[in-house]
Design an enzyme around this catalytic site. Structure first.
Site, PDB file in Angstrom:
ATOM      1  CG  ASN A 172      38.311 -24.514   9.294  1.00 54.55           C
ATOM      2  OD1 ASN A 172      38.156 -23.690   8.414  1.00 54.55           O
ATOM      3  ND2 ASN A 172      38.599 -25.771   9.052  1.00 54.55           N
ATOM      4  CG  ASP A 173      39.734 -25.122  15.406  1.00 54.22           C
ATOM      5  OD1 ASP A 173      38.533 -25.118  15.717  1.00 54.22           O
ATOM      6  OD2 ASP A 173      40.373 -26.165  15.213  1.00 54.22           O
ATOM      7  CB  CYS A 179      45.354 -26.473   5.777  1.00 48.11           C
ATOM      8  SG  CYS A 179      45.667 -26.502   7.542  1.00 48.11           S
ATOM      9  CG  HIS A 185      35.930 -31.423  12.076  1.00 46.91           C
ATOM     10  ND1 HIS A 185      35.955 -30.633  13.187  1.00 46.91           N
ATOM     11  CD2 HIS A 185      37.146 -31.324  11.492  1.00 46.91           C
ATOM     12  CE1 HIS A 185      37.153 -30.097  13.301  1.00 46.91           C
ATOM     13  NE2 HIS A 185      37.894 -30.491  12.286  1.00 46.91           N
ATOM     14  NE  ARG A 230      40.340 -31.382   9.199  1.00 46.54           N
ATOM     15  CZ  ARG A 230      40.039 -30.587   8.157  1.00 46.54           C
ATOM     16  NH1 ARG A 230      39.904 -31.085   6.953  1.00 46.54           N
ATOM     17  NH2 ARG A 230      39.881 -29.284   8.342  1.00 46.54           N
ATOM     18  NE  ARG A 252      44.744 -31.898  12.433  1.00 47.27           N
ATOM     19  CZ  ARG A 252      43.608 -31.250  12.209  1.00 47.27           C
ATOM     20  NH1 ARG A 252      43.613 -29.949  12.011  1.00 47.27           N
ATOM     21  NH2 ARG A 252      42.472 -31.892  12.164  1.00 47.27           N
ATOM     22  CD  GLU A 278      44.257 -25.853  15.054  1.00 43.60           C
ATOM     23  OE1 GLU A 278      43.327 -25.984  14.247  1.00 43.60           O
ATOM     24  OE2 GLU A 278      44.845 -26.825  15.549  1.00 43.60           O
TER      25      GLU A 278
HETATM   26  C1  PEP Z   1      41.339 -25.486  11.148  1.00 42.97           C
HETATM   27  O1  PEP Z   1      41.042 -25.361  12.339  1.00 42.97           O
HETATM   28  O2  PEP Z   1      41.267 -24.547  10.313  1.00 42.97           O
HETATM   29  C2  PEP Z   1      41.792 -26.778  10.633  1.00 42.97           C
HETATM   30  C3  PEP Z   1      42.261 -26.915   9.425  1.00 42.97           C
HETATM   31  O3  PEP Z   1      41.660 -27.848  11.462  1.00 42.97           O
HETATM   32  P1  PEP Z   1      40.262 -28.568  11.720  1.00 42.97           P
HETATM   33  O4  PEP Z   1      39.247 -28.021  10.767  1.00 42.97           O
HETATM   34  O5  PEP Z   1      40.484 -30.032  11.533  1.00 42.97           O
HETATM   35  O6  PEP Z   1      39.978 -28.206  13.146  1.00 42.97           O
HETATM   36 MG    MG Z   2      41.550 -26.952  13.752  1.00 44.99          MG
END
Ligand code: PEP
Ligand code: MG
Length: 590
Positions: A472-473, A520, A204, A311, A347, A449
């Protein structure tokens, strides 16, 4: 502001991970440890053991931090690696068993004081006797012991060094590490960029740097050994390069690159009013991710069709208390109003892992910091007061424009059902009290995710109003690669067939169930992936405002049928290298 290069100091070039594009030219602001206000209080009875347990935890935290620095040091050139290696090993020894540690435990028990005060008192005692000696070796050892003690005190007080708001304009922050909460404090009017020793490209901190438009390089080994506050510096966030005290010719080259980057950005903002449609006329909806309210002008400027991911963690960071319902409502209301009828997907709190809010996680301990721990929806369901305050604030904000509720880290249908029951109960209560909310309940959707959610997407689709894929996750958990760890950054690959198959499976489940689906994660903001995601059936992407122009440009070049064909070929592959080649070839052609 570009400082003139001096001929004096030697130019030094370092490499790290370029995580946020653009070139920053400025002067170094090394983030000092600074002095920490150490609270001191008496403890009694069972509290004494609790303080010892807190000290145990702080020792483990410090050992983990030094461990990461040791791994980093091993990648440095041989002589530096050896020197750093000895020093860090000495720190580890001190953390395992030393007069400092033994003394701190003894003081908690005998003097009946809190752990940080015990560490503080012990370090004072150790250093007092030696300070009078005029011996440079002993002075250096004392510095080492102090460094270890401050690390412990920082872990105990959870204090983050916060000089970041007071820097002069044009500062480039240099630090061992920047947490997302630290990054959230940066004011882009003053800070031009930053570089750190630790940190991966998908964490992040990196996401926030991109959102704020700040060039950043993370994971640069040896950075702190070469640099002093006031040095001239260039950060190249595209190439992952850091140049300290650049020569005039180097500086001129980077100034030219910086000017080119700015020209590209302004050319892309001209696309703002152009529709986001493929060559064959298919509309692709491009929304924005928002992590801080200061991004809102950029979101409106970029011509986003929605906020696809708000977020909400920002409301909880960098403070000692928990924001109440009214405070959350006002912040959300302002964002909803600013979007003027375009949907805002809020979220619910995704605190946990690297994103910590002290006020919430103090009583949770290590689990809150674990990527596999009590985080996301798990934490919200465990703390109903917190969750209800947030859902109520969202329901009230929904009276000012369309909102959707997005649940993070969902793994099961039951989590969604429970969340929906709470939402319905709250809506009934608000209506009874005649509090203004929208007539219809906001849609409730889930982040896909984690692999368990993706693999049961068909089941989750039956209890969800929409899906948002968090690539991402999803990449991190599928590949078992920590997205914040620079040591394994090269293994983090959203083009791995496992990740792509989960995205495909999820998309097909959503399309079958006829619920909206968006993506996203950071893949959404990288034009490299646009054609592939469209080919897989995704028609809605949400990304940082800065990425919207480049992605829209890419959308407008693509022929959907060709993208679908290429996606079919790619999904037949088992090798991620071949997948990358097939995708890059397609991107070069169309
Ligand atoms: C993700 O995990 O892709 C996501 C959008 O959430 P974050 O990056 O805030 O974990
Ligand atoms: Mg995430």
């Amino acid at each position: 502001m570009s400082p003139a290069a001096k001929s004096g100091p030697k130019e030094i070039i370092l490499h790290g991970l370029g995580v946020s594009p653009g070139v920053a030219i400025g002067y170094v602001h090394v983030r000092e440890s600074g002095s920490i206000a150490v609270p001191e209080y008496s403890v009694r009875g069972a509290q004494i053991e609790e303080e010892c347990t807190r000290l145990d935890g702080a020792l483990q935290t410090a050992q983990r931090q030094i461990g990461r620095l040791q791994a980093k040091a091993a990648t440095m050139p041989a002589a530096a690696a050896e020197e750093m290696g000895f020093l860090l090993e000495a720190y580890q020894q001190m953390l395992k068993d030393s007069r400092l540690v033994r003394g701190a435990y003894r003081r908690i028990r005998d003097d009946k004081i809190n752990a940080e005060a015990a560490v503080q008192a012990e370090i004072k005692d150790i250093t007092t006797g030696f300070e009078a000696l005029d011996d440079t070796y002993i002075a250096a050892r004392m510095d080492d012991i102090r460094e270890v003690a401050y690390r412990l005190i920082r872990a105990l007080t959870k204090s983050h060094v916060k000089p970041l708001n007071t820097v002069r304009k044009g500062a480039i922050i240099i630090s061992e590490e920047m947490t997302p909460a630290d990054t959230a404090q940066l004011n882009p009017d003053k800070v031009s960029g930053f570089a750190t020793v630790l940190g991966g490209a998908q964490g992040h901190t990196a996401i926030m740097a991109r959102a704020l438009g700040l060039p950043a390089v993370l994971g640069a080994a040896g950075l702190l050994g070469h640099i002093q506050s006031g040095d001239h510096i260039v950060i190249d966030g595209d190439q992952g390069r850091i140049v300290i005290n650049p020569k005039p010719a180097t500086l001129a080259a980077f100034e030219a690159k910086q000017a080119k980057h700015r020209r590209t950005l302004s050319r892309l903002t001209r696309l703002r009013r152009q529709p986001s449609v493929t060559r064959d006329g298919t509309e692709i909806s491009l929304g924005c991710n928002v992590e801080l309210p200061i991004e809102m002008p950029g979101v409106l400027d970029a011509g986003a069709s929605s906020i696809g991911l708000l977020r909400s963690e920002f409301m909880f960071m960098n403070r000692d208390d928990i924001p109440g319902e009214e405070e959350q409502y006002k912040i959300l209301r302002d964002i909803v109003k600013a979007m003027d009828g375009r949907t805002v997907t809020v979220r619910t709190l995704d605190i946990g892992g690297e994103k910590l809010a002290e006020s919430l996680t103090q009583d949770i301990g290590d689990s809150a910091q674990s990527a596999l721990g009590l985080r996301g929806i798990r934490l919200s369901l465990k703390k109903p007061d917190l969750f209800e305050a947030q859902l109520t604030a969202i329901l009230r904000a929904g009276a000012h424009g369309p909102v959707r509720i997005l649940l993070p880290m969902v793994c099961s249908q039951q989590e969604v059902r429970t969340a929906r029951e709470i939402l319905m109960k709250l809506a009934t209560k608000l209506k009874r009290k005649k509090v203004k909310i929208a007539d219809k309940l906001p849609p409730m959707g889930v982040m896909i995710e984690v692999p368990s959610a993706a693999l049961t997407a068909d089941a989750l689709a039956s209890v969800s109003d929409f899906f948002a894929i968090g690539s991402n996750d999803l990449t991190m958990y599928t590949m078992a690669v920590d997205r914040t760890d620079e040591q394994v950054a090269a293994l983090y690959n959203p083009l791995h067939p496992s990740v792509l198959r989960l995205i495909q499976f999820t998309t097909e489940a959503a399309l079958r169930a006829r619920i909206p689906i968006s993506l996203c994660g950071e893949m959404a903001g990288d034009p490299r992936y646009t054609a592939l995601l469209m080919g897989l059936g995704i028609r809605e992407l949400s990304m940082s405002a800065h990425a919207l122009g480049p992605v829209k440009q890419r959308v407008r070049e693509i022929d959907l049928a060709a993208a679908q064909n290429r996606a079919t070929v790619i999904m037949g592959q088992t090798d991620s290298g071949r997948i990358a080649m097939l995708l890059d070839d397609f991107n070069a052609l169309v």
